[in-house]
Enzyme design. Sequence first.
Site, PDB file in Angstrom:
ATOM      1  N   CYS A  50       8.797  -5.450   3.321  1.00 55.48           N
ATOM      2  CA  CYS A  50       8.896  -5.111   1.897  1.00 55.48           C
ATOM      3  C   CYS A  50       8.926  -3.600   1.678  1.00 55.48           C
ATOM      4  O   CYS A  50       9.388  -3.131   0.646  1.00 55.48           O
ATOM      5  CB  CYS A  50       7.756  -5.741   1.111  1.00 55.48           C
ATOM      6  SG  CYS A  50       6.124  -5.286   1.697  1.00 55.48           S
ATOM      7  N   ARG A  52      10.256  -1.298   4.116  1.00 54.76           N
ATOM      8  CA  ARG A  52      11.244  -0.581   4.909  1.00 54.76           C
ATOM      9  C   ARG A  52      12.283  -1.520   5.505  1.00 54.76           C
ATOM     10  O   ARG A  52      12.016  -2.694   5.742  1.00 54.76           O
ATOM     11  CB  ARG A  52      10.577   0.202   6.037  1.00 54.76           C
ATOM     12  CG  ARG A  52      10.079  -0.663   7.183  1.00 54.76           C
ATOM     13  CD  ARG A  52       9.409   0.137   8.302  1.00 54.76           C
ATOM     14  NE  ARG A  52       8.175   0.744   7.836  1.00 54.76           N
ATOM     15  CZ  ARG A  52       7.961   2.057   7.768  1.00 54.76           C
ATOM     16  NH1 ARG A  52       8.868   2.903   8.167  1.00 54.76           N
ATOM     17  NH2 ARG A  52       6.811   2.513   7.317  1.00 54.76           N
ATOM     18  N   SER A 105       2.733   3.855   7.214  1.00 52.88           N
ATOM     19  CA  SER A 105       2.637   2.729   6.287  1.00 52.88           C
ATOM     20  C   SER A 105       2.168   3.197   4.921  1.00 52.88           C
ATOM     21  O   SER A 105       1.556   4.262   4.796  1.00 52.88           O
ATOM     22  CB  SER A 105       1.649   1.696   6.822  1.00 52.88           C
ATOM     23  OG  SER A 105       2.131   1.144   8.018  1.00 52.88           O
ATOM     24  N   GLN A 116       5.021  -7.330  12.618  1.00 47.80           N
ATOM     25  CA  GLN A 116       6.395  -7.372  12.111  1.00 47.80           C
ATOM     26  C   GLN A 116       7.349  -6.711  13.101  1.00 47.80           C
ATOM     27  O   GLN A 116       8.472  -7.191  13.314  1.00 47.80           O
ATOM     28  CB  GLN A 116       6.464  -6.690  10.744  1.00 47.80           C
ATOM     29  CG  GLN A 116       5.722  -7.464   9.673  1.00 47.80           C
ATOM     30  CD  GLN A 116       5.462  -6.642   8.423  1.00 47.80           C
ATOM     31  OE1 GLN A 116       5.260  -5.429   8.469  1.00 47.80           O
ATOM     32  NE2 GLN A 116       5.469  -7.328   7.281  1.00 47.80           N
TER      33      GLN A 116
END
Length: 183
Positions: A50, A52, A105, A116
């Site tokens: 959500c 990058r 982040s 991820q």
Amino acid sequence: MALFTLGINHRMAPLAVREQVAFHVEELRRALTDLASGGRVHEAAILSTCNRTELYCQAEAPQGALQWLEHYRSVPHHALEPYLYTHPDREAVRHVFRVASGLDSMVLGEPQILGQMKQAVREAETAGTLGGSLHQMFQRSFAVAKEVRTATEIGAHSISMAAAAVRLASQLTNWRLDIISES
């Protein structure tokens, strides 16, 4: 052949732009196969969250991957160009290390990004687009992330954006209740 990272993230682009180039897990294999076809890139992996979307590639130059992204997502160059970043070679490796470690982040030390990233590597392996160079870079990034979490307390208090929002809402509610009870 050079390594590079081509991406768009929460620091550079508004949500509406990030949504235009986002990839769902179910479509990654097809997208990776398409990206690697026609000689645009030699190796490729796509990390899409959500916050990058990043293409990690080994290729002669990043232009082929950029043109592919614009075409594949039907987004004109002028709509993406102000928000894109490209990290070549050493900068690409440094960037991958920072992302895997949670240093890049929205919430510092966010642990979900490592999972991820591992999922992105599995998808690239399955699609047959993860070669030796990217594999080595990612494996080292996972080791660096582990070392960062072991040697520092970066992950000790990190939480997701959703958890941070709930915590803040709870604190604000308690603060207001304290004011009301003092009245």
